[in-house]
Design a protein around this motif. Structure first.
Motif, PDB file in Angstrom:
ATOM      1  N   ALA A 104       0.814  -1.216   0.000  1.00 27.85           N
ATOM      2  CA  ALA A 104       0.000   0.000   0.000  1.00 27.85           C
ATOM      3  C   ALA A 104       0.848   1.267   0.000  1.00 27.85           C
ATOM      4  O   ALA A 104       0.365   2.334  -0.339  1.00 27.85           O
ATOM      5  CB  ALA A 104      -0.934   0.006   1.210  1.00 27.85           C
ATOM      6  N   GLY A 105       2.099   1.187   0.425  1.00 30.28           N
ATOM      7  CA  GLY A 105       2.927   2.378   0.506  1.00 30.28           C
ATOM      8  C   GLY A 105       2.614   3.188   1.749  1.00 30.28           C
ATOM      9  O   GLY A 105       1.957   2.724   2.678  1.00 30.28           O
ATOM     10  N   TYR A 106       3.087   4.415   1.754  1.00 30.28           N
ATOM     11  CA  TYR A 106       2.969   5.269   2.933  1.00 30.28           C
ATOM     12  C   TYR A 106       2.090   6.485   2.688  1.00 30.28           C
ATOM     13  O   TYR A 106       2.199   7.490   3.345  1.00 30.28           O
ATOM     14  CB  TYR A 106       4.364   5.720   3.392  1.00 30.28           C
ATOM     15  N   GLY A 107       1.205   6.403   1.726  1.00 31.91           N
ATOM     16  CA  GLY A 107       0.327   7.527   1.425  1.00 31.91           C
ATOM     17  C   GLY A 107       0.968   8.445   0.402  1.00 31.91           C
ATOM     18  O   GLY A 107       2.185   8.498   0.261  1.00 31.91           O
ATOM     19  N   LYS A 108       0.156   9.125  -0.343  1.00 31.38           N
ATOM     20  CA  LYS A 108       0.599  10.079  -1.355  1.00 31.38           C
ATOM     21  C   LYS A 108       1.589   9.450  -2.342  1.00 31.38           C
ATOM     22  O   LYS A 108       2.496  10.105  -2.837  1.00 31.38           O
ATOM     23  CB  LYS A 108       1.212  11.320  -0.704  1.00 31.38           C
ATOM     24  N   GLY A 109       1.452   8.152  -2.605  1.00 34.43           N
ATOM     25  CA  GLY A 109       2.284   7.483  -3.594  1.00 34.43           C
ATOM     26  C   GLY A 109       3.690   7.138  -3.144  1.00 34.43           C
ATOM     27  O   GLY A 109       4.463   6.594  -3.914  1.00 34.43           O
ATOM     28  N   GLU A 110       4.043   7.452  -1.912  1.00 31.12           N
ATOM     29  CA  GLU A 110       5.388   7.162  -1.426  1.00 31.12           C
ATOM     30  C   GLU A 110       5.515   5.683  -1.090  1.00 31.12           C
ATOM     31  O   GLU A 110       4.607   5.082  -0.527  1.00 31.12           O
ATOM     32  CB  GLU A 110       5.685   7.987  -0.166  1.00 31.12           C
ATOM     33  N   VAL A 111       6.655   5.101  -1.433  1.00 31.86           N
ATOM     34  CA  VAL A 111       6.897   3.699  -1.101  1.00 31.86           C
ATOM     35  C   VAL A 111       8.106   3.526  -0.189  1.00 31.86           C
ATOM     36  O   VAL A 111       8.407   2.412   0.217  1.00 31.86           O
ATOM     37  CB  VAL A 111       7.076   2.813  -2.358  1.00 31.86           C
ATOM     38  N   GLU A 112       8.795   4.609   0.139  1.00 35.63           N
ATOM     39  CA  GLU A 112       9.982   4.506   0.990  1.00 35.63           C
ATOM     40  C   GLU A 112       9.936   5.499   2.142  1.00 35.63           C
ATOM     41  O   GLU A 112       9.470   6.622   1.983  1.00 35.63           O
ATOM     42  CB  GLU A 112      11.264   4.800   0.197  1.00 35.63           C
ATOM     43  N   LEU A 113      10.435   5.027   3.274  1.00 35.99           N
ATOM     44  CA  LEU A 113      10.732   5.904   4.396  1.00 35.99           C
ATOM     45  C   LEU A 113      12.249   5.922   4.526  1.00 35.99           C
ATOM     46  O   LEU A 113      12.908   4.896   4.323  1.00 35.99           O
ATOM     47  CB  LEU A 113      10.117   5.367   5.691  1.00 35.99           C
ATOM     48  N   HIS A 114      12.786   7.079   4.862  1.00 40.27           N
ATOM     49  CA  HIS A 114      14.236   7.221   5.003  1.00 40.27           C
ATOM     50  C   HIS A 114      14.555   7.649   6.425  1.00 40.27           C
ATOM     51  O   HIS A 114      14.125   8.719   6.863  1.00 40.27           O
ATOM     52  CB  HIS A 114      14.786   8.235   4.001  1.00 40.27           C
ATOM     53  N   GLY A 115      15.285   6.795   7.136  1.00 46.03           N
ATOM     54  CA  GLY A 115      15.741   7.115   8.479  1.00 46.03           C
ATOM     55  C   GLY A 115      14.870   6.525   9.570  1.00 46.03           C
ATOM     56  O   GLY A 115      13.662   6.363   9.411  1.00 46.03           O
ATOM     57  N   ARG A 116      15.526   6.190  10.680  1.00 37.62           N
ATOM     58  CA  ARG A 116      14.843   5.580  11.825  1.00 37.62           C
ATOM     59  C   ARG A 116      13.714   6.454  12.352  1.00 37.62           C
ATOM     60  O   ARG A 116      12.646   5.960  12.695  1.00 37.62           O
ATOM     61  CB  ARG A 116      15.851   5.332  12.944  1.00 37.62           C
ATOM     62  N   GLU A 117      13.922   7.756  12.413  1.00 33.81           N
ATOM     63  CA  GLU A 117      12.880   8.624  12.969  1.00 33.81           C
ATOM     64  C   GLU A 117      11.650   8.672  12.076  1.00 33.81           C
ATOM     65  O   GLU A 117      10.526   8.745  12.570  1.00 33.81           O
ATOM     66  CB  GLU A 117      13.430  10.017  13.255  1.00 33.81           C
TER      67      GLU A 117
END
Length: 158
Positions: free
Chosen positions: A47-60
């Protein structure tokens, strides 16, 4: 050749699975999030992370996303993530595994779960530098809908 043996990687993933289970039951994301490096890349190929994003960058970013997710209905009821199998590639320091997203008992004792697959890249010091999650979002949504139908019969006030 990897810096870690298969036995070391198995011990790490066994502990990570235990910490993950404790995290989702308690709702405290912090201990789980610390298993990722400060510069982790976390990919969601479902599903991704909303707004078409598929990546998170960084622990925070990972900590913030999952903390927010855990506060929303019905995600707050996905509290068990058993892993029936893992494959360890000791040469690369990778772990490929199946997770089951299992919802809390909706009130009738029924089990509602769906499969996920993850590839983790171990960075040492009980931390992963990369995670890629693969699952079918339509199957997840259908499972959650079935769970909600039962849950709302037993908990009409939410």
């Amino acid at each position: 050749m990897s810096e870690w043996t298969k036995a070391e990687l198995q011990a790490v993933i066994d502990e990570f699975i235990k910490v993950s289970e404790d995290t989702w039951v308690s709702g405290d994301i912090n201990q789980w999030a610390n298993w990722y490096t400060e510069d982790v890349v976390f990919r969601d190929l479902g599903a991704g992370y909303g707004k078409g994003e598929v990546e998170l960058h960084g622990r925070e970013a990972v900590r913030e996303w999952y903390s927010r997710l855990r506060r929303t209905y019905p995600s707050c009821h996905a509290i068990h993530y058993p892993s029936p199998w893992q494959v360890i590639d000791e040469e690369r320091g990778w772990i490929v595994m199946e997770w089951l997203t299992r919802m809390r008992d909706p009130g009738d004792g029924s089990i509602h779960e769906e499969k996920n697959y993850a590839r983790l890249e171990y960075a040492g010091n009980k931390q992963f530098s990369y995670e890629e999650d693969i699952y079918n979002p339509q199957r997840h949504l259908a499972m959650i809908k079935r769970w909600m139908d039962v849950y709302e019969r037993f908990h009409p006030q939410g």
